[in-house]
Design a protein around this motif. Sequence first.
Motif, PDB file in Angstrom:
ATOM      1  N   GLY A 152       0.810  -1.205   0.000  1.00 18.96           N
ATOM      2  CA  GLY A 152       0.000   0.000   0.000  1.00 18.96           C
ATOM      3  C   GLY A 152       0.845   1.257   0.000  1.00 18.96           C
ATOM      4  N   PHE A 206      -3.491   1.620   3.569  1.00 17.49           N
ATOM      5  CA  PHE A 206      -3.876   0.823   2.405  1.00 17.49           C
ATOM      6  C   PHE A 206      -3.076  -0.476   2.314  1.00 17.49           C
ATOM      7  CE2 PHE A 206      -4.145   5.402   1.148  1.00 17.49           C
ATOM      8  CZ  PHE A 206      -5.532   5.512   1.257  1.00 17.49           C
ATOM      9  N   SER A 207      -3.650  -1.425   1.615  1.00 20.25           N
ATOM     10  CA  SER A 207      -2.984  -2.710   1.401  1.00 20.25           C
ATOM     11  C   SER A 207      -2.978  -3.045  -0.081  1.00 20.25           C
ATOM     12  CB  SER A 207      -3.710  -3.810   2.187  1.00 20.25           C
ATOM     13  OG  SER A 207      -5.072  -3.881   1.795  1.00 20.25           O
ATOM     14  N   CYS A 208      -2.293  -4.111  -0.421  1.00 22.53           N
ATOM     15  CA  CYS A 208      -2.222  -4.548  -1.812  1.00 22.53           C
ATOM     16  C   CYS A 208      -3.623  -4.801  -2.357  1.00 22.53           C
ATOM     17  CB  CYS A 208      -1.388  -5.823  -1.894  1.00 22.53           C
ATOM     18  SG  CYS A 208      -1.241  -6.514  -3.550  1.00 22.53           S
ATOM     19  N   GLN A 250      -4.301   2.433  -4.717  1.00 21.91           N
ATOM     20  CA  GLN A 250      -3.564   2.942  -3.565  1.00 21.91           C
ATOM     21  C   GLN A 250      -2.461   1.962  -3.158  1.00 21.91           C
ATOM     22  OE1 GLN A 250      -4.067   6.025  -2.305  1.00 21.91           O
ATOM     23  NE2 GLN A 250      -5.590   6.292  -3.930  1.00 21.91           N
ATOM     24  N   TYR A 251      -1.839   1.389  -4.150  1.00 27.08           N
ATOM     25  CA  TYR A 251      -0.761   0.429  -3.905  1.00 27.08           C
ATOM     26  C   TYR A 251       0.223   0.453  -5.065  1.00 27.08           C
ATOM     27  CZ  TYR A 251      -3.474  -2.399  -7.202  1.00 27.08           C
ATOM     28  OH  TYR A 251      -4.160  -2.836  -8.317  1.00 27.08           O
TER      29      TYR A 251
END
Length: 345
Positions: free
Chosen positions: A288, A293-295, A305-306
């Motif tokens: 992220g 955020f994350s993957c 957002q990654y």
Amino acid sequence: MEYSHTKLVSFLLLFLILFLSSGAEARRQPNFRPTKLFVFGDSYVDTGNTMKVDSSAWKDPYGESFPGQPAGRFSDGRVLTDYIAKYLGVKSPVPYQLRESKPEHVKYGMNFAFGGTGVFNTSSQYPNMTIQIDFFEQLIKNNVYTKTDLTPSVALVSVAGNDYSYYLLTNGSAEGFPSFLASVVNQTKINLIRIYELGVKKIIVDGLQPLGCLPEVTLTSSFQQCNSTFNALVGIHNSLLNEAVAQLNQQAKDNSTFIVLDLYDSFMSVLNHTSSTSGHKLKPCCVGLSSEFSCGFVDDDNVKQYDVCDVPKSSFFWDLVHPTQAGWHAVYNKLRKTTALKQLY
């Protein structure tokens, strides 16, 4: 005439000796040939049981290396299940949630694993391992699988640490952690016994991987070093697990085999010989843009957002928790060199 009779007797004795010795040799030769694989556990072995609406495994860029699009695997491609199936010479088993849409694949076994789950309840909405085994038992009661089907089958059981993450998330005390460790391993042992009693005689269980090296932990050091405290706790878990499995093998009254896969050593061996294009072997390929955020996360305006690395196979970790396909393949190659998987034949 007497001479011919003597020759005949000698010939018969020689034949009998050769036949019996041949039979003894045949009995010594392994004759187990698996035809089905049944899988229980979490995201390290899940191949598509989580729902598309709430799982990152069904979103881009997951699955970009295999099968080329998101397919419910928590990686850019294949996961441990796929490599164990390959070793056994069987097709990767159909996810339980997809069994009715792909009935032709049921004959290869079934995958009951759900990402985010543990042996106990976690923050995941999905069924824990006890309920996963309930699903398996119900299929047996419904004659989807018979005793004849189960005898030449293998079970793969993954306990990748979600119970411990949930324990810490819910403010479990440091003092209570050793007792909780013991309870997780004890429940795992109960699960193994239950799978065995349902008819599967060859059961693989994962040892815990080095949790202190997962990117979600090494993030605090900019992916520079593993957390030794976490890895020490992993050592306790794995020691208890090995003791429990040794007891099960001593108690088994037939040709049953309980096998521990040493993910800790295999992960560490690969990591210690991994060179990453980013310069950080612990840095994930997909991460992220910030801690929020994350993957796979996309905002309301459909903006990613990654970031994703250019060459996933150059990284061991895919996201904050899971290996890349290349990472799993490297771990599998390490495992193949140990005696663990060889016990299946």
